[in-house]
Scaffold this active site. Structure first.
Site, short mmCIF file in Angstrom:
data_model
loop_
_atom_site.label_atom_id
_atom_site.label_comp_id
_atom_site.label_asym_id
_atom_site.label_seq_id
_atom_site.Cartn_x
_atom_site.Cartn_y
_atom_site.Cartn_z
N PHE A 42 -19.75 -0.23 6.51
CA PHE A 42 -20.98 0.09 5.93
C PHE A 42 -21.95 1.00 6.52
O PHE A 42 -23.30 1.11 6.43
CB PHE A 42 -21.73 -1.24 5.67
CG PHE A 42 -20.77 -2.25 4.79
CD1 PHE A 42 -20.49 -2.05 3.59
CD2 PHE A 42 -20.55 -3.41 5.36
CE1 PHE A 42 -19.47 -3.07 2.83
CE2 PHE A 42 -19.69 -4.49 4.96
CZ PHE A 42 -19.20 -4.10 3.89
N ILE A 71 -13.77 9.26 -12.08
CA ILE A 71 -13.51 7.88 -11.56
C ILE A 71 -12.01 8.11 -11.20
O ILE A 71 -11.27 7.97 -12.29
CB ILE A 71 -13.83 6.87 -12.25
CG1 ILE A 71 -15.59 6.87 -12.49
CG2 ILE A 71 -13.55 5.83 -11.62
CD1 ILE A 71 -16.18 6.98 -11.20
N GLU A 110 -21.56 4.18 -2.16
CA GLU A 110 -22.97 3.90 -1.78
C GLU A 110 -23.85 3.68 -3.08
O GLU A 110 -24.71 3.05 -2.95
CB GLU A 110 -23.72 4.77 -0.93
CG GLU A 110 -22.93 4.65 0.69
CD GLU A 110 -23.16 5.90 1.32
OE1 GLU A 110 -22.55 7.10 1.03
OE2 GLU A 110 -23.87 5.90 2.36
MO1 MOS Z 1 -22.05 4.98 5.30
S1 MOS Z 1 -23.70 4.34 5.81
O1 MOS Z 1 -22.32 6.74 5.34
O2 MOS Z 1 -20.97 4.56 6.15
#
Ligand code: MOS
Length: 735
Positions: A234, A621, A697
């Site tokens: 993350f 997708i 994200e």
């Molecule tokens: Mo992401 S926050 O660019 O791993």
């Protein structure tokens, strides 16, 4: 294309559930040494003395490294600057006696067993000369500085003052830590001749490799970084983290293989999502259009680096307004430098903006979706350009329909079931759709097997799987005939896996390389006497079912094996790169509309997010199954942001007090109910040849606002300070 666009289970799923997939802390070596870090208990000052004698007396302890006896390390800041280092002077683990934040490593205990190292680490006595520290963002407001100039359009202050309807409020978010399931770990295997093979939890093997050889003054081929599997990151694995520096340091000092695993507590000493205080002021007409948008953010940085992300200018890409001003300030605190955490800047900024839009809708007595449609922009006003594609309108309509938004009664507190107040809230999400230069090697063998190699990472997102799908389609092979090699610094170039750019970057690189393979096969096929492909052009042929086939006349085809035989080769190997075609004429974003239902216990203030619909427009997708998982994971993280997550500091000590999973609350299964993910059709022939935008994200952006807005709708209470815990709800008066 048969594989692209088809819901496909992870090709590495079996390896993961059987344990065959190995993570950084699971690689073994003979005589492996285990390292445990000792971390600082003060926030600022100098180390005056370290007594390691008691630790060294423990049977099985080999050595204790500190700044006084560590191996040589580079002396210039430049040597520590890696691809994502912000401006400033990067932190150097165990470099000298300076303490820059609580939780920074001050010693490394090396022992024959992990338990011994961990125990002996408690016996290292560190004395400090502590200095006064500052860790409270609210107190340091006055000393904040502007790292960059505000972005302005028109005269926002004047337009706000003259507006028919105004909303002006402050929103705040706490520090959050990533808390991926896998702990940060590195296993450094010392091979014969002294070369180091470094297994690390990282999102970028090449970046880490460059950094480590630079820091330790090694030759390029003396150290290799591998990261075949990552158990979530993350953003916490973007910059090389201190565990890998310590492990390499230990291996160099002892000339042995060394593993360092951080404890959960120690991972809180890594980069984090910076706390921020934001002001959003909206000036609107009675008709529900915007005259002015002012968005300011104040966020944390460290004393030694200036970390900033775009938090405030998202409205310019979303909502039409002739006047706007976006400004960002940083306050230097005695904490580690913050870092990227899923949709950095976007997740925080869009929380504030989308709550403010909801508040404006209440003032205007407009449905929140209707307000957004009235403000809808068909141009990115920041860059003053149109979009490559933007199916956000469809996100609103399809999301609203799936959710049953039409059943919402406008008045807050007007929907209830027994003692539970029910609220419907919504918000918009937006994230960048980027592509980075990436190189791929394809080796196609005569038996119809392809190996696809790239130094990119799979941080749990499904990169192995989408790479397999794209390669299988481009090479005309079944999924099972494609193998992927990634997460190895010796493979063809890839940047970090971050910014949601990996699918577009590696996907298009595979396509380009597969075209090179196809061209080579066609060249060989044409040499066959009376070749059925005589005169065929490279653009007109494709690889299908092990054959080179003319698209315009599928009866003209040559088996791949025949072409290779003709060329007297048993394999074709090509390496090619693809880069972004972004010429600055189109804005490139993914969009979403999130709809959330909450149920709030009227007396206890307990909030449950019982339903979420997240409708996403993100180009083509590649794999609806893994993409759905990405958006769902982001949505869960957004619920955590809204209700649970918060790293708390005891400012007396400048130290985190809840650096563990018992007290740092992330959503668990019981917190998560129904989440529906919708992918809106969004053909995009501009963004890149395959029309890919990325989904890693977007799921988190806007979700916290949708939940906060639903809580307001349920209760009439507007809590602008995340997370919305029951104490805040119970003590807040109804609006
Ligand atoms: Mo992401 S926050 O660019 O791993």
């Amino acid at each position: 294309m048969t594989h692209i666009g088809t819901p496909t289970s992870r090709v590495d799923g079996r390896a993961k559930v059987t344990g065959a997939a190995k993570y950084a802390a699971e690689f073994n070596a003979d005589m492996l040494v285990h390292g445990c870090a000792v971390t600082s208990t003060i926030a600022k000052g100098r180390i005056t003395h370290i007594d390691v004698s008691e630790a060294l007396r423990v049977a099985g302890v080999i050595d204790v490294l500190t700044h006084q006896n560590r191996p040589n390390m580079a002396r210039t800041d430049r040597s520590y600057k890696e691809d994502v280092a912000p401006p400033g002077s990067p932190y150097r683990p165990l470099y000298d006696d300076r303490i820059l934040h609580s939780g920074q490593p001050v010693a490394l205990v090396l022992a024959e067993e992990w338990e011994i190292a961990k125990f002996a680490a408690t016996l290292v006595k560190v004395e400090y000369n502590a200095e006064a520290h500052a860790t409270d963002l609210a107190l340091e407001r006055g000393a904040a500085f502007e790292p960059s100039k505000p972005i302005t359009r028109g005269d926002a202050d004047k337009a706000l003052a003259a507006a028919q309807v105004r909303h002006d409020a402050e929103y705040s978010l706490p520090i959050e830590h990533h808390n991926a399931m896998e702990l940060h770990a590195a296993t450094v295997i010392r091979e014969e001749g002294g070369k180091l093979k470094v297994y690390d939890k990282t999102q970028g093997v090449m970046n880490s490799q460059k950094y480590l050889v630079s820091v330790f003054g090694l030759k390029k081929d003396e150290l290799r970084v591998l990261s075949p599997y990552v158990g979530g990151a993350f953003g916490s694995g973007l910059r090389p983290a201190f565990q890998v520096v310590l492990a390499v340091m230990g291996a160099i000092a002892l000339k042995r293989s060394v593993r360092v695993v951080l404890t959960r507590h120690q991972t809180f000493g890594l980069p984090y999502r910076p706390a921020s205080i934001q002001r959003v002021a909206l000036g609107a007409t009675n008709g529900g259009t915007l005259d002015a948008v002012l968005h300011d953010a104040l966020s944390i940085t460290s004393q030694y680096e200036d970390f900033q992300r775009n938090t405030t200018s998202w409205a310019g890409a979303l909502y039409k307004s002739p006047h706007a001003k976006y400004a960002h300030k940083l306050a230097k605190l005695d904490l580690a430098t913050p870092g990227d955490m899923r949709a950095p800047g976007g997740a925080c900024g869009m929380y504030a903006l989308e709550c403010a839009m909801d508040e404006l809708a209440v003032k205007l007595k407009l449905d929140p979706v209707e307000l957004r449609l009235r403000c809808y922009s068909d141009r990115d006003q920041n860059a003053d350009i149109p979009y490559s594609s933007k199916k956000l309108r469809e996100c609103y309509t399809q999301g609203a329909a799936a959710f049953g938004w039409d059943k919402r009664r406008a008045a807050p507190g007007s929907m209830r079931e027994g003692h539970e107040l029910i609220g419907f809230g919504m918000a918009t999400g937006i994230w960048e759709a980027m592509q980075m230069k990436t190189s791929v090697r394809i080796t196609l063998t005569a038996n119809g097997h392809a190996e696809v190699a790239c130094a990119t990472s799979d941080i749990g997102t499904g990169t192995y799987t989408i790479m397999t799908q794209v390669a299988a389609d481009m090479l005309g092979l079944p999924l099972a005939n494609v193998t992927i090699q990634l997460g190895d610094s010796t493979l063809p170039y890839s940047p970090l896996e971050g910014g949601s750019w990996t699918a577009a970057s590696v996907g298009n690189a595979i396509a380009v390389t597969a075209q090179a393979v196809t061209r080579e096969l066609l060249r060989l096929a044409k040499k066959i006497p009376d070749s059925p492909l005589k005169g065929a052009k490279a653009e007109d042929v494709a690889l299908q079912d092990g054959r080179i086939v003319s698209r315009s006349d599928p009866s003209r085809a040559v088996p791949v094996a025949d072409a290779m035989r003709q060329g007297e080769v048993d394999r074709i190997e090509k390496t090619s790169a693809a880069a972004s075609n972004d010429d600055g004429t189109r804005a490139r974003y993914t969009h979403s509309a999130i709809f959330a239902e909450v149920r709030v216990d009227e007396e206890l203030g307990v909030v449950r997010v019982t339903r979420v619909v997240n409708a996403v427009a993100a180009g083509r997708i590649l794999n609806p199954k893994t993409a759905r998982s990405q958006v769902m994971g982001g949505t869960v993280m957004g619920i955590g942001m809204a209700l649970h997550e918060e790293t708390l500091i005891d400012h007396n000590f400048g130290r985190y007090v809840n650096a563990n999973l018992g007290e740092y609350h992330v959503p668990v299964n019981a917190d998560i109910h129904d989440i529906e993910v919708i992918f809106v059709e969004e053909p995009d022939e501009i963004i890149n040849p395959l029309g890919i935008k990325g989904v890693g994200e977007i799921g988190v952006v806007g979700t916290a606002a949708a939940v906060a807005n639903a809580i307001h709708h349920a209760t009439g209470k507007r809590i602008r300070d995340l997370p919305i815990t029951l104490d805040k709800l119970l003590s807040s008066p109804s609006a």
